[in-house]
Design an enzyme around this catalytic site. Structure first.
Site, PDB file in Angstrom:
ATOM      1  N   GLU A 157       0.809  -1.225   0.000  1.00  0.00           N
ATOM      2  CA  GLU A 157       0.000   0.000   0.000  1.00  0.00           C
ATOM      3  C   GLU A 157       0.836   1.265   0.000  1.00  0.00           C
ATOM      4  O   GLU A 157       0.521   2.227  -0.705  1.00  0.00           O
ATOM      5  CB  GLU A 157      -0.955   0.021   1.191  1.00  0.00           C
ATOM      6  CG  GLU A 157      -2.194  -0.856   1.003  1.00  0.00           C
ATOM      7  CD  GLU A 157      -1.926  -2.332   1.169  1.00  0.00           C
ATOM      8  OE1 GLU A 157      -0.815  -2.694   1.613  1.00  0.00           O
ATOM      9  OE2 GLU A 157      -2.815  -3.139   0.853  1.00  0.00           O
TER      10      GLU A 157
ATOM     11  N   HIS B 177     -11.947  -3.538   9.191  1.00  0.00           N
ATOM     12  CA  HIS B 177     -12.457  -3.483   7.814  1.00  0.00           C
ATOM     13  C   HIS B 177     -13.734  -2.660   7.711  1.00  0.00           C
ATOM     14  O   HIS B 177     -14.474  -2.796   6.744  1.00  0.00           O
ATOM     15  CB  HIS B 177     -12.781  -4.885   7.291  1.00  0.00           C
ATOM     16  CG  HIS B 177     -11.587  -5.708   6.901  1.00  0.00           C
ATOM     17  ND1 HIS B 177     -10.725  -6.231   7.814  1.00  0.00           N
ATOM     18  CD2 HIS B 177     -11.129  -6.110   5.685  1.00  0.00           C
ATOM     19  CE1 HIS B 177      -9.777  -6.931   7.180  1.00  0.00           C
ATOM     20  NE2 HIS B 177     -10.001  -6.866   5.889  1.00  0.00           N
TER      21      HIS B 177
HETATM   22  C1  LIG Z   1      -2.495  -4.205   4.180  1.00  0.00           C
HETATM   23  C2  LIG Z   1      -3.527  -5.063   3.534  1.00  0.00           C
HETATM   24  N1  LIG Z   1      -3.692  -4.999   2.203  1.00  0.00           N
HETATM   25  C3  LIG Z   1      -4.613  -5.767   1.592  1.00  0.00           C
HETATM   26  C4  LIG Z   1      -5.397  -6.614   2.311  1.00  0.00           C
HETATM   27  C5  LIG Z   1      -6.454  -7.460   1.631  1.00  0.00           C
HETATM   28  N2  LIG Z   1      -6.013  -8.847   1.630  1.00  0.00           N
HETATM   29  C6  LIG Z   1      -6.405  -9.695   2.586  1.00  0.00           C
HETATM   30  S1  LIG Z   1      -5.678 -11.177   2.436  1.00  0.00           S
HETATM   31  C7  LIG Z   1      -4.875 -10.717   1.036  1.00  0.00           C
HETATM   32  C8  LIG Z   1      -3.970 -11.672   0.348  1.00  0.00           C
HETATM   33  C9  LIG Z   1      -2.856 -12.064   1.258  1.00  0.00           C
HETATM   34  O1  LIG Z   1      -2.027 -12.949   0.627  1.00  0.00           O
HETATM   35  P1  LIG Z   1      -0.971 -13.766   1.456  1.00  0.00           P
HETATM   36  O2  LIG Z   1      -0.191 -12.866   2.367  1.00  0.00           O
HETATM   37  O3  LIG Z   1      -0.201 -14.549   0.490  1.00  0.00           O
HETATM   38  O4  LIG Z   1      -1.850 -14.687   2.401  1.00  0.00           O
HETATM   39  P2  LIG Z   1      -2.940 -15.762   1.977  1.00  0.00           P
HETATM   40  O5  LIG Z   1      -4.257 -15.074   1.888  1.00  0.00           O
HETATM   41  O6  LIG Z   1      -2.517 -16.335   0.678  1.00  0.00           O
HETATM   42  O7  LIG Z   1      -2.929 -16.762   3.073  1.00  0.00           O
HETATM   43  C10 LIG Z   1      -5.150  -9.405   0.728  1.00  0.00           C
HETATM   44  C11 LIG Z   1      -4.595  -8.696  -0.428  1.00  0.00           C
HETATM   45  C12 LIG Z   1      -5.214  -6.632   3.705  1.00  0.00           C
HETATM   46  N3  LIG Z   1      -5.960  -7.422   4.489  1.00  0.00           N
HETATM   47  N4  LIG Z   1      -4.263  -5.868   4.289  1.00  0.00           N
END
Ligand SMILES: Cc1ncc(C[n+]2csc(CCOP(=O)(O)OP(=O)(O)O)c2C)c(N)n1
Lengths: 321, 336
Positions: free
Chosen positions: A59, A128
């Site tokens: 971000e 959220h």
């Molecule tokens: C700072 C932030 N940006 C975006 C999100 C939205 N978001 C939630 S989970 C996710 C994907 C996360 O991917 P990863 O770290 O690989 O974990 P996974 O969901 O694959 O377990 C995103 C983009 C968030 N929760 N926090």
């Protein structure tokens, strides 16, 4: 005119701007898939990955890069998913985007639109569901927009894109599916409120999801026979002081309603300004100063219920003008 | 690894799987007690539900090296980590159901599941936010002269946020007792990680900071167990932070309502083949454990979670007034 959802209206407005100006690009996580709420659906297909840019979960860099892109001639639309995550990019929006033009004596301009969906998103709990519009309205250099209808989301997004300064553009998560007629030719200037109903008993000023909540409240039998002037502010900076003051002077009573926490909310700004200018009677209604809870029971405490609004209306009407 | 140990890990993985399956069913409104037809009940678990189905081996194997007093931070996908750290599935389910008897008293839900009594400092709604928190907790342990360590779970997508670099650098500078565990399910929400992460990923980034790491097949519970044993021992010995990069797969969509249709069906099929529970069961059979014994483990896990569902469904809702409690203590009166 065509029927669209709030999400489709924003998408259509962005597509129109992208067709008209090759400098307009969008960047953020999962945009290639149409965005979390479908508000970018079809754009990657039409404009390609160079203009609808899928980014890493970064971000701070998304926002900072948009500042750089803007300084170097693009007009970026930045997606923050929810305003809560925009806090990961707060330096970039507050210290960089907002200050650039002034601090460098007008040498630079930062025409970016940062989309930060606000509001309670059912059962999504404390990280959220925030409505942080007051934080950004507090910052010199930022424009703050809070559309409440598909028509406004279309018109205001186009205006925001045409604005040469950074715009914090706050859609409400519970409005994405809201349907309405959209006239694509309608131009909605910044700083122009819309007077949704005219009335003489009191003025209600609100924005975003507050508009629907106030309409529901005004339809409650307990408020039968009351003539309220309902005003949707639409933009919080600049905000339409003239319309609010004129109405408050006419009705003598002003209620400001917002979903954000009431304490130090933007309602305080509207209320204080109107009191100073018109001497009207004032009440405010916002959420209690608590994080949004997960359980429905707890979440409800933070919600703008029509009954709570109706109680405020009655309390205000009980006061002598 | 002896059979007893593998059986223990298998039991834990089945427990996590049963919990995830039950939570998923409850989020769709059905009765999750297996064997009963889904009813037309409203969803008992509301809101975003991030399941760790398919990733059980990492949680089980890493946490099997942790003591109760060790600390843990997690991601938005935290059920497995929380169970593996020793939390009570019934109290977890109560939290998912938004009940007053849940670990967070209904305030946090699935995305914020936590059990501080077993050192589980919380799942987090903000990607990468747990990394600096784990680092700080490890710093505190060191300052206070305590012998515990911290395990910090994060996803592959989190490695692209600043707090990842800042946290790892900090931990290495102060030689902190923290094991970073990248649970790499190869995707972030709908975007494949390899399209979004430059270089060789987390291990290479850790290496650049002088922080030793190991990469393992995260679906092979024995491999994770072995790698984690080494790294945890080094962290406990005071050698500073370590990183484990476990490659696994997210069998379900990003959240329970997401069918995950943006993925290549062949990839999903291959992942089902490589399901860590399947692999572990096959290995147990090879080593002479009977199918009946394996079936008993599965049944026991389901029965335990079915009980958790019953407890949660019968549990009381929070009082509305609870929304105003635990916000902060100023010592002065509170005006809403
Ligand atoms: C700072 C932030 N940006 C975006 C999100 C939205 N978001 C939630 S989970 C996710 C994907 C996360 O991917 P990863 O770290 O690989 O974990 P996974 O969901 O694959 O377990 C995103 C983009 C968030 N929760 N926090």
């Amino acid at each position: 005119m065509s029927m669209m959802t709030y999400a489709q209206a924003a998408c259509a407005a962005l597509a129109e701007a992208m067709r008209a100006d090759p400098a307009v690009v969008a960047l953020g996580e999962d945009l290639g898939r149409g965005g979390v709420f479908g508000q970018y659906r079809g754009l990657a297909e039409e404009f390609g990955a160079a203009r609808v840019i899928d980014t890493p979960i970064s971000e701070a860099n998304i926002m900072g890069a948009a500042v750089g892109m803007a300084l170097a001639g693009l007009r970026p639309v930045v997606e923050m998913r929810v305003i809560d995550f925009a806090l990961c990019a707060i330096d970039e929006i507050v210290n960089q985007a907002a200050k650039n033009r002034f601090m460098f004596g007008g040498q630079g301009r930062v025409p970016l639109v940062a989309r930060m969906p606000i509001g309670i998103w059912s059962a999504s709990a404390a990280q959220h569901s925030q409505s942080l519009e007051a934080w950004f309205a507090h910052m010199p250099g930022l424009v703050v927009v809070t559309p409440a209808t598909p028509q406004d989301n279309h018109g205001l997004l186009k205006t925001a894109l045409a604005c040469g300064d950074p715009v914090v553009y706050m859609e409400h998560k519970e409005l994405w599916g809201a349907q309405g007629e959209v006239d694509a030719a309608q131009n909605i200037p910044l700083g122009q409120a819309s007077v949704l109903t005219e009335g003489s008993d009191l003025t209600i000023v609100t924005w975003s999801r507050g508009v629907a909540a106030c309409r529901q409240a005004l339809a409650l039998p307990v408020l039968g026979g009351i003539h309220a002037e309902l005003i949707d502010l639409r933009t919080l900076w600049p905000w339409d002081r003239a319309t609010v003051f004129r109405s408050a002077a006419k009705t003598g009573r002003l209620l400001v309603v917002h979903e954000a926490v009431q304490v130090a909310g933007f309602g305080a700004e509207v209320a204080a300004s109107a009191a100073q200018e018109t001497g009207c009677r004032i009440r405010r209604l916002g959420a209690p100063r608590i994080p949004v809870g997960y359980s429905q029971v707890l979440e409800n405490e933070s919600r703008l219920a029509p009954e709570k609004i109706a109680a405020e209306v009655q309390a205000l009407l009980a006061q002598p003008r | 690894m002896n059979n007893e140990r593998l059986l223990e890990l298998y039991r834990l993985m089945q427990r996590i799987r049963a919990f995830e399956d039950a939570a998923e069913t409850a989020s769709q409104g059905g009765v999750a007690a297996w064997g009963l037809a889904a009813s037309a009940k409203p969803a008992l678990v509301r809101g975003p539900l991030h399941l760790s189905t398919g990733q059980e081996a990492v949680a089980a194997a890493v946490c099997s090296h942790l003591e109760r007093r060790d600390l843990l931070t997690s991601t938005h996908r935290g059920h497995g980590h929380t169970l593996a750290k020793g939390a009570d599935p019934a109290r977890m389910m109560c939290e998912l159901f938004g009940r007053a008897t849940g670990y967070n008293q209904g305030k946090g839900g699935s995305m914020h599941i936590a059990d501080f009594s077993v050192g589980m400092l919380g799942a987090n709604g903000v990607v990468a936010a747990g990394i600096p928190i784990a680092t700080g907790a490890a710093h505190a342990l060191k300052v206070r002269g305590l012998p515990q360590i911290v395990a910090c779970f994060f996803g592959d997508g989190a490695a692209n946020r600043g707090p990842f670099l800042e946290g790892l650098n900090w931990a290495q500078v102060y030689r902190l007792p923290v094991l970073f565990v990248c649970e790499d399910n190869r995707i972030s929400a709908t975007t494949p990680t390899d399209a979004m992460t430059a270089g060789e990923g987390v291990s290479a980034r850790a290496r650049a900071l002088g922080l030793p790491s190991l990469k393992v097949d995260g679906n092979d519970v024995e491999a994770v167990h072995e790698a984690a044993a080494r790294l945890v021992a080094e962290v406990r010995a005071g050698s500073g932070p370590r990183l484990l990069h476990a490659v696994t797969y997210r069998i379900k969509g990003h959240v329970s309502v997401d069918p995950g249709s943006y993925r290549d069906p062949d990839e999903v099929a291959a992942a089902m083949e490589a399901d860590p529970l399947r692999l572990a069961a096959a290995r147990l059979l090879e080593r002479g454990v009977s199918q009946a014994e394996i079936d008993r483990i599965v049944e026991a896990a389901r029965a335990e979670i079915a009980h958790a569902l019953e407890v949660a469904e019968a549990a009381p809702w929070p009082e509305a007034g609870a929304a105003y409690e635990q916000v902060q203590n100023t010592g002065a009166g509170v005006w809403r």
